[in-house]
Design a protein around this motif. Sequence first.
Motif, short mmCIF file in Angstrom:
data_model
loop_
_atom_site.label_atom_id
_atom_site.label_comp_id
_atom_site.label_asym_id
_atom_site.label_seq_id
_atom_site.Cartn_x
_atom_site.Cartn_y
_atom_site.Cartn_z
N LYS A 171 -14.66 9.79 0.84
CA LYS A 171 -15.22 10.53 -0.26
C LYS A 171 -13.88 11.46 -1.04
O LYS A 171 -13.92 12.04 -1.95
CB LYS A 171 -16.20 11.42 -0.24
CG LYS A 171 -17.94 10.79 0.03
CD LYS A 171 -18.91 11.32 0.45
CE LYS A 171 -19.71 11.11 0.59
NZ LYS A 171 -21.26 11.27 0.72
N VAL A 172 -12.86 11.86 -0.24
CA VAL A 172 -11.87 12.30 -0.63
C VAL A 172 -10.31 11.67 -1.26
O VAL A 172 -9.34 12.23 -1.54
CB VAL A 172 -11.41 13.56 0.58
CG1 VAL A 172 -13.05 15.16 0.24
CG2 VAL A 172 -11.24 13.04 1.47
N PRO B 130 -5.28 11.92 -1.96
CA PRO B 130 -5.87 13.04 -2.32
C PRO B 130 -6.51 13.39 -3.46
O PRO B 130 -6.08 12.89 -4.79
CB PRO B 130 -5.62 14.38 -1.55
CG PRO B 130 -4.00 13.55 -1.89
CD PRO B 130 -3.82 12.58 -1.75
N PRO B 131 -7.65 13.96 -4.06
CA PRO B 131 -8.00 13.93 -5.52
C PRO B 131 -6.87 15.09 -6.15
O PRO B 131 -6.33 15.87 -4.77
CB PRO B 131 -9.21 14.81 -5.09
CG PRO B 131 -10.17 14.71 -3.66
CD PRO B 131 -8.41 14.06 -3.20
N VAL B 132 -6.41 14.26 -7.10
CA VAL B 132 -5.70 15.77 -7.68
C VAL B 132 -6.61 16.89 -9.08
O VAL B 132 -6.95 16.59 -9.53
CB VAL B 132 -4.70 14.64 -8.71
CG1 VAL B 132 -3.49 15.79 -10.09
CG2 VAL B 132 -4.02 13.53 -8.23
N THR B 133 -6.14 17.99 -8.23
CA THR B 133 -5.98 19.24 -9.54
C THR B 133 -5.43 19.60 -10.54
O THR B 133 -4.29 19.68 -10.31
CB THR B 133 -7.19 20.33 -8.68
OG1 THR B 133 -5.73 20.89 -8.13
CG2 THR B 133 -7.86 19.86 -7.67
N ILE C 172 0.89 -1.69 0.35
CA ILE C 172 -0.01 -0.22 0.06
C ILE C 172 1.23 0.96 0.01
O ILE C 172 1.90 0.83 1.08
CB ILE C 172 -0.62 0.15 1.27
CG1 ILE C 172 -1.86 -1.11 1.82
CG2 ILE C 172 -1.56 0.96 1.27
CD1 ILE C 172 -2.57 -1.22 2.60
N LEU C 173 0.37 2.32 -0.63
CA LEU C 173 1.05 3.24 -1.17
C LEU C 173 0.56 4.28 -0.86
O LEU C 173 -0.51 4.64 -1.15
CB LEU C 173 1.70 3.91 -2.48
CG LEU C 173 2.55 2.51 -3.04
CD1 LEU C 173 2.84 2.59 -4.91
CD2 LEU C 173 3.89 2.27 -2.66
N TYR C 174 0.69 5.48 0.41
CA TYR C 174 0.11 6.81 0.45
C TYR C 174 0.91 7.69 0.03
O TYR C 174 2.16 7.95 -0.02
CB TYR C 174 0.11 6.48 2.22
CG TYR C 174 -0.31 5.56 2.83
CD1 TYR C 174 -1.53 5.33 3.52
CD2 TYR C 174 0.46 5.26 3.60
CE1 TYR C 174 -2.29 4.44 3.87
CE2 TYR C 174 0.42 4.03 4.17
CZ TYR C 174 -1.26 3.06 4.01
OH TYR C 174 -1.59 2.60 4.54
N PHE C 175 0.34 8.93 -0.17
CA PHE C 175 0.42 10.55 -1.34
C PHE C 175 0.02 11.19 -0.75
O PHE C 175 -0.67 11.45 0.02
CB PHE C 175 0.31 10.30 -2.74
CG PHE C 175 0.57 8.98 -3.18
CD1 PHE C 175 2.42 9.13 -3.66
CD2 PHE C 175 0.25 7.97 -3.52
CE1 PHE C 175 3.12 8.35 -4.63
CE2 PHE C 175 0.93 6.53 -4.21
CZ PHE C 175 1.95 7.31 -4.80
N ALA C 176 1.28 12.42 -0.47
CA ALA C 176 0.51 13.49 -0.21
C ALA C 176 -0.05 13.88 1.01
O ALA C 176 0.95 13.73 1.67
CB ALA C 176 -0.72 14.78 -1.39
N TRP C 177 -1.49 14.44 1.92
CA TRP C 177 -1.45 14.74 2.69
C TRP C 177 -2.04 12.78 3.86
O TRP C 177 -1.64 13.32 4.76
CB TRP C 177 -2.35 15.62 3.24
CG TRP C 177 -3.63 15.92 2.94
CD1 TRP C 177 -4.31 16.03 1.54
CD2 TRP C 177 -4.61 14.72 2.93
NE1 TRP C 177 -4.88 15.83 1.39
CE2 TRP C 177 -6.09 14.85 2.64
CE3 TRP C 177 -4.97 13.61 3.95
CZ2 TRP C 177 -7.13 13.87 2.04
CZ3 TRP C 177 -6.06 12.73 4.14
CH2 TRP C 177 -7.41 13.43 3.34
N LEU C 178 -2.10 12.25 3.08
CA LEU C 178 -2.08 11.08 3.60
C LEU C 178 -1.39 10.29 4.37
O LEU C 178 -1.13 8.80 5.02
CB LEU C 178 -2.74 9.68 2.50
CG LEU C 178 -4.08 10.04 2.45
CD1 LEU C 178 -4.52 9.26 1.05
CD2 LEU C 178 -5.48 10.07 3.35
N ARG C 179 -0.07 10.52 2.83
CA ARG C 179 1.22 10.12 4.12
C ARG C 179 2.13 11.08 5.07
O ARG C 179 1.94 9.89 6.27
CB ARG C 179 2.51 10.27 2.48
CG ARG C 179 4.06 10.33 3.37
CD ARG C 179 4.31 10.72 1.97
NE ARG C 179 4.50 9.66 1.28
CZ ARG C 179 5.32 9.84 0.16
NH1 ARG C 179 6.32 10.34 -0.69
NH2 ARG C 179 4.89 8.83 -0.86
N SER C 180 1.54 12.57 5.19
CA SER C 180 1.95 13.07 6.37
C SER C 180 0.76 12.02 7.50
O SER C 180 1.04 12.16 8.59
CB SER C 180 1.97 14.29 5.84
OG SER C 180 2.56 15.08 5.19
#
Length: 83
Positions: free
Chosen positions: A51-52, A78-81, A3-11
């Motif tokens: 949802k996010v 998280p969602p990417v914009t 499992i890989l976590y990115f952005a604020w999920l990782r933090s």
Amino acid sequence: MKILYFAWLRSKIGVPTETVDLPAEVATVGDLVEWLKTRSPRHAEALANSKVVKVAVNQEHVPYDHPIAATDEVALFPPVTGG
């Protein structure tokens, strides 16, 4: 399963990756996210609003009802914009 976590999920979770052995009842991405919430208070907080949280299985964006296998790589982000 990796499992890989990115952005604020990782933090929030505190690690960039985890390798886990899934319980037999975890069969879909949604099941996985719910199970991950039980791993620690940090997981629960980071994944509280599914949802996010977007998911990719083996580098392909998938919905929460997508089936998973123990050999899959799952990324949560998280969602990417962009523009």
